[in-house]
Write an enzyme that holds these catalytic residues in place. Structure first.
Site, PDB file in Angstrom:
ATOM      1  N   HIS A  72      44.838 -13.164  -6.919  1.00  0.00           N
ATOM      2  CA  HIS A  72      44.654 -12.942  -8.367  1.00  0.00           C
ATOM      3  C   HIS A  72      44.348 -11.472  -8.612  1.00  0.00           C
ATOM      4  O   HIS A  72      43.538 -10.886  -7.897  1.00  0.00           O
ATOM      5  CB  HIS A  72      43.458 -13.748  -8.896  1.00  0.00           C
ATOM      6  CG  HIS A  72      43.607 -15.228  -8.770  1.00  0.00           C
ATOM      7  ND1 HIS A  72      43.957 -16.029  -9.833  1.00  0.00           N
ATOM      8  CD2 HIS A  72      43.451 -16.055  -7.721  1.00  0.00           C
ATOM      9  CE1 HIS A  72      44.001 -17.288  -9.427  1.00  0.00           C
ATOM     10  NE2 HIS A  72      43.704 -17.332  -8.157  1.00  0.00           N
ATOM     11  N   PRO A 292      26.552 -20.142  -9.044  1.00  0.00           N
ATOM     12  CA  PRO A 292      27.963 -19.964  -8.686  1.00  0.00           C
ATOM     13  C   PRO A 292      28.785 -19.148  -9.696  1.00  0.00           C
ATOM     14  O   PRO A 292      29.957 -18.864  -9.438  1.00  0.00           O
ATOM     15  CB  PRO A 292      28.493 -21.407  -8.603  1.00  0.00           C
ATOM     16  CG  PRO A 292      27.521 -22.238  -9.355  1.00  0.00           C
ATOM     17  CD  PRO A 292      26.201 -21.549  -9.280  1.00  0.00           C
ATOM     18  N   LYS A 296      29.833 -15.808  -5.591  1.00  0.00           N
ATOM     19  CA  LYS A 296      29.367 -14.871  -4.560  1.00  0.00           C
ATOM     20  C   LYS A 296      28.795 -15.519  -3.300  1.00  0.00           C
ATOM     21  O   LYS A 296      28.685 -14.859  -2.261  1.00  0.00           O
ATOM     22  CB  LYS A 296      28.260 -13.968  -5.148  1.00  0.00           C
ATOM     23  CG  LYS A 296      28.710 -13.084  -6.289  1.00  0.00           C
ATOM     24  CD  LYS A 296      29.526 -11.951  -5.758  1.00  0.00           C
ATOM     25  CE  LYS A 296      30.082 -11.062  -6.843  1.00  0.00           C
ATOM     26  NZ  LYS A 296      31.301 -10.413  -6.446  1.00  0.00           N
ATOM     27  N   TYR A 384      32.371  -7.957 -10.005  1.00  0.00           N
ATOM     28  CA  TYR A 384      32.999  -9.236  -9.635  1.00  0.00           C
ATOM     29  C   TYR A 384      33.742  -9.087  -8.302  1.00  0.00           C
ATOM     30  O   TYR A 384      33.731  -9.995  -7.471  1.00  0.00           O
ATOM     31  CB  TYR A 384      33.962  -9.677 -10.744  1.00  0.00           C
ATOM     32  CG  TYR A 384      34.431 -11.114 -10.607  1.00  0.00           C
ATOM     33  CD1 TYR A 384      33.608 -12.172 -10.978  1.00  0.00           C
ATOM     34  CD2 TYR A 384      35.694 -11.406 -10.101  1.00  0.00           C
ATOM     35  CE1 TYR A 384      34.020 -13.490 -10.843  1.00  0.00           C
ATOM     36  CE2 TYR A 384      36.119 -12.729  -9.959  1.00  0.00           C
ATOM     37  CZ  TYR A 384      35.276 -13.759 -10.344  1.00  0.00           C
ATOM     38  OH  TYR A 384      35.684 -15.061 -10.201  1.00  0.00           O
TER      39      TYR A 384
HETATM   40  P1  RFL Z   1      25.830 -24.026   4.216  1.00  0.00           P
HETATM   41  O1  RFL Z   1      27.253 -24.130   3.856  1.00  0.00           O
HETATM   42  O2  RFL Z   1      24.835 -24.738   3.379  1.00  0.00           O
HETATM   43  O3  RFL Z   1      25.686 -24.474   5.736  1.00  0.00           O
HETATM   44  C1  RFL Z   1      24.420 -24.682   6.318  1.00  0.00           C
HETATM   45  C2  RFL Z   1      24.606 -25.666   7.448  1.00  0.00           C
HETATM   46  O4  RFL Z   1      23.351 -25.869   8.100  1.00  0.00           O
HETATM   47  C3  RFL Z   1      23.192 -27.240   8.358  1.00  0.00           C
HETATM   48  N1  RFL Z   1      21.755 -27.544   8.486  1.00  0.00           N
HETATM   49  C4  RFL Z   1      21.161 -27.844   9.651  1.00  0.00           C
HETATM   50  N2  RFL Z   1      21.617 -27.942  10.907  1.00  0.00           N
HETATM   51  C5  RFL Z   1      20.744 -28.291  11.881  1.00  0.00           C
HETATM   52  N3  RFL Z   1      19.427 -28.566  11.642  1.00  0.00           N
HETATM   53  C6  RFL Z   1      18.925 -28.483  10.389  1.00  0.00           C
HETATM   54  N4  RFL Z   1      17.646 -28.757  10.173  1.00  0.00           N
HETATM   55  C7  RFL Z   1      19.802 -28.102   9.329  1.00  0.00           C
HETATM   56  N5  RFL Z   1      19.641 -27.936   8.001  1.00  0.00           N
HETATM   57  C8  RFL Z   1      20.827 -27.591   7.508  1.00  0.00           C
HETATM   58  C9  RFL Z   1      23.829 -27.916   7.166  1.00  0.00           C
HETATM   59  O5  RFL Z   1      24.185 -29.274   7.429  1.00  0.00           O
HETATM   60  C10 RFL Z   1      25.042 -27.032   6.935  1.00  0.00           C
HETATM   61  O6  RFL Z   1      26.174 -27.478   7.642  1.00  0.00           O
HETATM   62  O7  RFL Z   1      25.357 -22.494   4.257  1.00  0.00           O
HETATM   63  P2  RFL Z   1      26.166 -21.152   4.694  1.00  0.00           P
HETATM   64  O8  RFL Z   1      26.903 -21.355   5.958  1.00  0.00           O
HETATM   65  O9  RFL Z   1      25.162 -20.074   4.550  1.00  0.00           O
HETATM   66  O10 RFL Z   1      27.301 -20.996   3.584  1.00  0.00           O
HETATM   67  C11 RFL Z   1      26.963 -20.662   2.265  1.00  0.00           C
HETATM   68  C12 RFL Z   1      27.917 -21.341   1.292  1.00  0.00           C
HETATM   69  O11 RFL Z   1      28.131 -22.681   1.664  1.00  0.00           O
HETATM   70  C13 RFL Z   1      27.338 -21.287  -0.115  1.00  0.00           C
HETATM   71  O12 RFL Z   1      26.837 -19.992  -0.414  1.00  0.00           O
HETATM   72  C14 RFL Z   1      28.325 -21.606  -1.210  1.00  0.00           C
HETATM   73  O13 RFL Z   1      29.060 -22.774  -0.992  1.00  0.00           O
HETATM   74  C15 RFL Z   1      27.511 -21.713  -2.479  1.00  0.00           C
HETATM   75  N6  RFL Z   1      28.124 -22.572  -3.438  1.00  0.00           N
HETATM   76  C16 RFL Z   1      29.138 -22.067  -4.153  1.00  0.00           C
HETATM   77  N7  RFL Z   1      29.500 -20.761  -3.981  1.00  0.00           N
HETATM   78  C17 RFL Z   1      30.498 -20.239  -4.684  1.00  0.00           C
HETATM   79  O14 RFL Z   1      30.820 -19.067  -4.494  1.00  0.00           O
HETATM   80  N8  RFL Z   1      31.195 -21.035  -5.590  1.00  0.00           N
HETATM   81  C18 RFL Z   1      30.874 -22.378  -5.785  1.00  0.00           C
HETATM   82  O15 RFL Z   1      31.512 -23.058  -6.561  1.00  0.00           O
HETATM   83  C19 RFL Z   1      29.816 -22.931  -5.057  1.00  0.00           C
HETATM   84  N9  RFL Z   1      29.439 -24.230  -5.224  1.00  0.00           N
HETATM   85  C20 RFL Z   1      27.694 -23.915  -3.579  1.00  0.00           C
HETATM   86  C21 RFL Z   1      28.388 -24.749  -4.478  1.00  0.00           C
HETATM   87  C22 RFL Z   1      26.591 -24.430  -2.862  1.00  0.00           C
HETATM   88  C23 RFL Z   1      26.164 -25.744  -3.017  1.00  0.00           C
HETATM   89  N10 RFL Z   1      24.988 -26.180  -2.278  1.00  0.00           N
HETATM   90  C24 RFL Z   1      24.442 -25.363  -1.206  1.00  0.00           C
HETATM   91  C25 RFL Z   1      24.171 -27.263  -2.595  1.00  0.00           C
HETATM   92  C26 RFL Z   1      27.995 -26.072  -4.631  1.00  0.00           C
HETATM   93  C27 RFL Z   1      26.896 -26.594  -3.904  1.00  0.00           C
HETATM   94  C28 RFL Z   1      26.556 -28.041  -4.101  1.00  0.00           C
HETATM   95  C1  PHB Z   2      35.682 -22.438  -7.567  1.00  0.00           C
HETATM   96  O1  PHB Z   2      35.133 -23.430  -7.082  1.00  0.00           O
HETATM   97  O2  PHB Z   2      36.911 -22.276  -7.504  1.00  0.00           O
HETATM   98  C2  PHB Z   2      34.870 -21.403  -8.264  1.00  0.00           C
HETATM   99  C3  PHB Z   2      33.491 -21.546  -8.296  1.00  0.00           C
HETATM  100  C4  PHB Z   2      32.729 -20.582  -8.936  1.00  0.00           C
HETATM  101  C5  PHB Z   2      33.353 -19.490  -9.525  1.00  0.00           C
HETATM  102  C6  PHB Z   2      34.724 -19.350  -9.486  1.00  0.00           C
HETATM  103  C7  PHB Z   2      35.488 -20.315  -8.843  1.00  0.00           C
HETATM  104  O3  PHB Z   2      32.600 -18.551 -10.166  1.00  0.00           O
END
Ligand code: RFL
Ligand code: PHB
Length: 391
Positions: A72, A292, A296, A384
């Site tokens: 994009h 979110p 980031k 961004y």
């Molecule tokens: P993760 O992906 O949470 O992975 C952490 C891993 O550690 C494991 N864990 C353990 N393992 C062993 N012993 C324990 N006691 C443990 N406790 C936890 C977990 O099972 C897991 O597998 O963290 P990591 O690797 O730092 O990655 C970060 C990203 O996942 C996160 O920043 C993003 O996904 C945030 N986030 C979003 N970011 C975006 O940019 N756009 C989004 O739309 C978006 N949606 C989200 C999200 C994070 C969410 N969380 C954390 C609840 C939606 C959700 C629901």
């Molecule tokens: C996505 O899940 O594609 C997503 C989430 C948060 C954003 C943009 C895209 O700010």
């Protein structure tokens, strides 16, 4: 058991770190609480900054992303039913971003881990951290009903916001900064043709976002009250509310379809400083959470482990601890930049239930200013797109 680097968590941070270390000839063991299926079932982020794309390409992890990801030049903002405007970050900065799901990145990372024979234990419970102030740290845990111990040189906590690593820092070392927002995001995935652009909408009814995973898979979000449950939002209600928050010209292009996933996530900003203590290092959500809105979270997890793998490589290959000593400060510069941007975009694009009339008018004026000023758009585009990595 013994390894050089013990990694807690097989999310994007933990698995990418083990991959980057392997390429440097450094041995690691990854301990994950959940099953692989569970880790792969979590639907989360979808936007990769160009910096993240470069890190994945340099790590040899980008074949599928380059085939299936969608580049994009910018993103679109719509507000209060008026004409939308396009923030062309590609043109302003020459740094496009890519939509490619976190689920796909997890699949690619597991495939790479299998290919290199990565030591990776699932179903690990009750991890406790020991000896982080000394030269021989270790982890104790149970796996398949047996008590185990893993000795290592360093522990890296990639265990997300609720994991044990951050809590293992001694009292008085850590300073935590937090902001909890008074709403959540309801997200759905649907097999429909997505909009061409990642489109953010502000409306007095609340925020909405249209994103994508591929040409036939759309990802859609709306701001909802914190008390709302998934059962409160059958698909028909979701789509009606979603469309009501976009200008008509965009609402007409939105294809509706049954949701194949639906979840609600609370919004929070959180930073723990420092990101290291003794032989323990934190990376990704273990150290910081962003709402979110700026897309980031995943990108910060990638930049943290990029810095950390470089620092560990310098420690093992050049016997230098300088980069390890600087890891927290280096990573935090990028973290705070993204934390501030995500907070700013969250304030700009959401409807705050307790906002005064004054605050609402000021917010609308800021959106009008952004729409009318290419300089304001360039500043937003720069944030961004994300900071470049420090050399
Ligand atoms: P993760 O992906 O949470 O992975 C952490 C891993 O550690 C494991 N864990 C353990 N393992 C062993 N012993 C324990 N006691 C443990 N406790 C936890 C977990 O099972 C897991 O597998 O963290 P990591 O690797 O730092 O990655 C970060 C990203 O996942 C996160 O920043 C993003 O996904 C945030 N986030 C979003 N970011 C975006 O940019 N756009 C989004 O739309 C978006 N949606 C989200 C999200 C994070 C969410 N969380 C954390 C609840 C939606 C959700 C629901
Ligand atoms: C996505 O899940 O594609 C997503 C989430 C948060 C954003 C943009 C895209 O700010």
């Amino acid at each position: 058991m013994k390894t050089q680097i013990a990694i807690i968590g097989a999310g994007p941070a933990g698995l990418l770190l083990s991959h980057l270390l392997h390429r440097q000839g450094i041995h690691s063991i990854v301990l994950e609480r959940q099953t692989r299926d569970h880790v792969l079932s979590r639907i989360r982020a979808g936007v990769l900054e160009s910096t993240s794309v470069e890190v994945l390409r340099a790590a040899g992890l980008a074949d599928r992303m380059d085939r299936e990801g969608h580049p994009h030049d910018g993103m679109r903002i719509a507000w209060a039913g008026r004409d939308s405007f396009y923030v062309n970050s590609g043109q302003m900065l020459g740094r496009p971003f890519v939509t490619y799901g976190q689920t796909q990145i997890q699949q690619d990372l597991f495939a790479a881990a299998d290919a290199r024979g990565q030591s990776l234990l699932h179903g690990v419970h009750g991890i406790t951290l020991h000896g982080i102030d000394g030269a021989s740290p270790s982890l104790a845990f149970t796996h398949q009903s047996e008590n185990r111990e893993l000795k290592c040189d360093y522990i890296v906590g990639c265990d997300g916001f609720h994991g044990p690593s951050r809590r293992a820092m001694p009292a008085g070392v850590l300073r935590e900064y937090e902001k909890v927002y008074p709403f959540g995001w309801l997200g759905i995935m649907a097999r429909v043709k997505p909009l061409d652009d990642v489109t953010y909408a502000y409306h007095p009814r609340g925020f909405a976002l249209a994103s994508r995973r591929n040409d036939k898979l759309g990802r859609f979000y709306i701001q909802v009250p914190l008390e709302d449950k998934i059962e409160d939002w059958p698909d028909g209600r979701f789509w009606a509310e979603f469309k009501a928050r976009f200008p008509q010209a965009i609402a007409r292009q939105i294809e509706e379809g049954p949701s194949i996933e639906k979840s609600i996530a609370p919004l929070r900003s959180f930073v723990a400083e420092p990101m290291s203590h003794g032989r323990l290092f934190l990376a990704g959500d273990a150290a910081h959470i962003v709402p979110p809105t700026g897309a980031k979270g995943l990108n910060l997890a990638i930049s943290d482990v990029h810095y950390l793998s470089r620092a560990l490589a310098s420690r093992y290959h050049d016997a230098s601890e300088e980069l390890l000593g600087n890891y927290s400060a280096t990573a935090l510069r990028r973290v705070w930049s993204s934390v501030r941007t995500s907070w700013h975009l969250t304030n700009l694009l959401h409807s705050f239930p307790a906002a005064t009339d004054f605050e609402r008018r000021a917010q609308e004026h800021e959106l009008a200013y952004l729409q009318s000023s290419t300089r304001a758009q360039a500043a937003l585009a720069e944030q961004y797109a994300g900071l470049p990595l420090e050399i």
